[in-house]
Design a protein around this motif. Structure first.
Motif, PDB file in Angstrom:
ATOM      1  N   ASN A 236       0.820  -1.217   0.000  1.00 43.99           N
ATOM      2  CA  ASN A 236       0.000   0.000   0.000  1.00 43.99           C
ATOM      3  C   ASN A 236       0.853   1.266   0.000  1.00 43.99           C
ATOM      4  OD1 ASN A 236      -3.008  -0.574   0.134  1.00 43.99           O
ATOM      5  ND2 ASN A 236      -2.231  -1.984   1.694  1.00 43.99           N
ATOM      6  N   ASP A 237       2.098   1.139  -0.438  1.00 45.81           N
ATOM      7  CA  ASP A 237       2.979   2.301  -0.522  1.00 45.81           C
ATOM      8  C   ASP A 237       2.478   3.250  -1.621  1.00 45.81           C
ATOM      9  OD1 ASP A 237       5.091   4.008  -0.047  1.00 45.81           O
ATOM     10  OD2 ASP A 237       6.637   2.472  -0.226  1.00 45.81           O
ATOM     11  N   LEU A 238       3.171   4.370  -1.778  1.00 46.13           N
ATOM     12  CA  LEU A 238       2.735   5.433  -2.683  1.00 46.13           C
ATOM     13  C   LEU A 238       2.642   4.988  -4.141  1.00 46.13           C
ATOM     14  CD1 LEU A 238       4.908   8.385  -1.317  1.00 46.13           C
ATOM     15  CD2 LEU A 238       2.478   7.960  -0.861  1.00 46.13           C
ATOM     16  N   ASP A 239       1.723   5.635  -4.845  1.00 45.15           N
ATOM     17  CA  ASP A 239       1.580   5.475  -6.293  1.00 45.15           C
ATOM     18  C   ASP A 239       1.201   6.852  -6.832  1.00 45.15           C
ATOM     19  OD1 ASP A 239       1.311   4.511  -8.851  1.00 45.15           O
ATOM     20  OD2 ASP A 239      -0.643   3.565  -8.501  1.00 45.15           O
ATOM     21  N   ASN A 240       2.163   7.542  -7.454  1.00 46.63           N
ATOM     22  CA  ASN A 240       1.906   8.919  -7.893  1.00 46.63           C
ATOM     23  C   ASN A 240       2.675   9.224  -9.168  1.00 46.63           C
ATOM     24  OD1 ASN A 240       4.597   9.500  -7.090  1.00 46.63           O
ATOM     25  ND2 ASN A 240       3.936  10.151  -5.046  1.00 46.63           N
ATOM     26  N   GLN A 241       2.835  10.501  -9.496  1.00 45.01           N
ATOM     27  CA  GLN A 241       3.465  10.881 -10.763  1.00 45.01           C
ATOM     28  C   GLN A 241       4.924  10.446 -10.860  1.00 45.01           C
ATOM     29  OE1 GLN A 241       2.613  12.936  -8.292  1.00 45.01           O
ATOM     30  NE2 GLN A 241       3.712  14.893  -8.323  1.00 45.01           N
ATOM     31  N   TYR A 242       5.561  10.151  -9.733  1.00 41.55           N
ATOM     32  CA  TYR A 242       6.960   9.734  -9.753  1.00 41.55           C
ATOM     33  C   TYR A 242       7.122   8.230  -9.941  1.00 41.55           C
ATOM     34  CZ  TYR A 242       7.516  14.416  -7.847  1.00 41.55           C
ATOM     35  OH  TYR A 242       7.470  15.780  -7.656  1.00 41.55           O
ATOM     36  N   GLY A 243       6.044   7.486  -9.733  1.00 39.78           N
ATOM     37  CA  GLY A 243       6.112   6.048  -9.888  1.00 39.78           C
ATOM     38  C   GLY A 243       5.345   5.331  -8.797  1.00 39.78           C
ATOM     39  N   ASN A 244       5.505   4.022  -8.779  1.00 40.26           N
ATOM     40  CA  ASN A 244       4.871   3.174  -7.780  1.00 40.26           C
ATOM     41  C   ASN A 244       5.957   2.612  -6.879  1.00 40.26           C
ATOM     42  OD1 ASN A 244       3.948   0.430  -6.738  1.00 40.26           O
ATOM     43  ND2 ASN A 244       2.016   1.212  -7.585  1.00 40.26           N
ATOM     44  N   TRP A 245       5.916   2.968  -5.615  1.00 41.97           N
ATOM     45  CA  TRP A 245       6.994   2.608  -4.678  1.00 41.97           C
ATOM     46  C   TRP A 245       7.107   1.100  -4.507  1.00 41.97           C
ATOM     47  CZ3 TRP A 245       6.372   7.468  -5.431  1.00 41.97           C
ATOM     48  CH2 TRP A 245       7.246   8.416  -4.901  1.00 41.97           C
ATOM     49  N   TRP A 246       5.969   0.423  -4.391  1.00 40.71           N
ATOM     50  CA  TRP A 246       5.973  -1.033  -4.216  1.00 40.71           C
ATOM     51  C   TRP A 246       6.602  -1.710  -5.425  1.00 40.71           C
ATOM     52  CZ3 TRP A 246       5.911  -4.894  -1.036  1.00 40.71           C
ATOM     53  CH2 TRP A 246       5.443  -6.158  -1.406  1.00 40.71           C
ATOM     54  N   LEU A 247       6.202  -1.307  -6.627  1.00 43.88           N
ATOM     55  CA  LEU A 247       6.781  -1.892  -7.831  1.00 43.88           C
ATOM     56  C   LEU A 247       8.272  -1.571  -7.942  1.00 43.88           C
ATOM     57  CD1 LEU A 247       3.975  -1.282 -10.489  1.00 43.88           C
ATOM     58  CD2 LEU A 247       4.492  -3.379  -9.220  1.00 43.88           C
TER      59      LEU A 247
END
Length: 295
Positions: A236-247
């Motif tokens: 459930n980490d961040l997912d925003n314009q910079y990318g997806n932290w988990w991925l």
């Protein structure tokens, strides 16, 4: 009948897609005895200082030095550096590092270790109210250059070495951080494995804030570094314009595995915070330091 079957399959796909789109429930976390004060365990000291940098001109920051009760000048101590030091040094925070250090050093599960907890730099003569909002944080932490590790090597490590005797072997030096501080820790060891052998990253920002998404490819293609890496993140980490932290962390996991690095990845279902990383900190440190404790 065929039409009903097709409709059922279609509805099933929709239901499955909707379920996958929902955030996964986050785990309930608890702290074990190693993250709590224990009777009979010697307590180290923590002292706060202020530093004006030359490597990062016109910046000011606070830093803290933890010294274990077992430290003596006759035996060089290990060193562990923490970015966003204010959040790691708090005894009632997510990580509680001084408490964990006291317990693990007492158990001889990690070496006698000086802790250096550093806040990000802020321009001007006044400290920021919230260290996370220091205006030089991203420049220091997210940039894939040697400038930050040079700041450590040229400024703060020599400063504390004036008072404390530190081991010079990179195997006796570790570096850690969360979020942008996590990628900063990896960058420091990647740039200078002769100085830092051990990396502990919590919810590391291996995304395209300032090019950090390139690390998985660099790990696969570049010369292998003599480093040991522990990664933690949550789905459930961040997912925003910079990318997806988990991925991004999964890509790091795959790349480190492909190049057969000495590493460990622990995933959970948490978000962009230190709760999961803090709850597993004792076992993370045991794994990180195991190579020097068995010699």
């Amino acid at each position: 009948m065929l039409t009903r079957t097709i409709v059922a399959i279609f509805i099933g796909f929709i239901t499955f897609g909707a379920a996958m789109a929902q955030p996964k429930p986050q785990e309930t976390l608890t702290y074990g005895p190693d993250s709590q004060r224990q009777a009979g365990v010697p307590k180290g000291s923590v002292t706060k200082f202020v530093w004006k940098s030359h490597v990062f001109p016109n910046t000011i920051r606070e830093y803290y030095v933890y010294v274990p009760a077992q430290y003596t000048a006759q035996i060089p101590a290990a060193l562990m550096v923490f970015q966003d030091g204010h959040t790691y040094v708090k005894e009632d925070g997510d990580f509680r590092v001084p408490v964990v250090f006291d317990n693990l050093i007492h158990q001889k599960a990690m070496p006698v270790t000086i802790g250096l907890f550093i806040n990000p730099g802020h321009h001007g003569d006044a400290l920021p109210t919230d260290p996370f909002r220091a205006d030089n944080r991203s420049a220091e932490y997210d940039t894939l250059s040697s400038q930050y590790v040079r700041f450590l090597i040229d400024e703060l490590i020599p400063e504390i070495s004036r008072t404390y005797k530190l081991a010079e072997s990179p195997t006796m030096r570790a570096i850690s951080g969360l979020s942008s501080g996590g990628i900063c820790a990896f960058t420091a060891a990647w740039q200078r494995p002769d100085q830092f052998h051990k990396v502990l990253s919590h919810v590391g920002s291996f995304t395209n804030i300032k090019g950090g998404h390139a690390y998985p490819s660099m790990i696969r293609k570049d010369a292998k570094r003599a480093i040991k890496v522990f990664l933690q993140d949550g789905s459930n980490d961040l997912d925003n314009q910079y990318g997806n932290w988990w991925l991004g962390n999964l890509q790091m996991d795959a790349a480190l595995k492909y190049r057969q690095y000495d590493y460990k990845f622990v995933g959970g279902t948490g978000g962009h915070n230190g709760k999961h990383g803090g709850s597993i900190l004792p076992e993370s440190l045991r794994w990180l330091w195991a190579d020097v404790m068995t010699k």
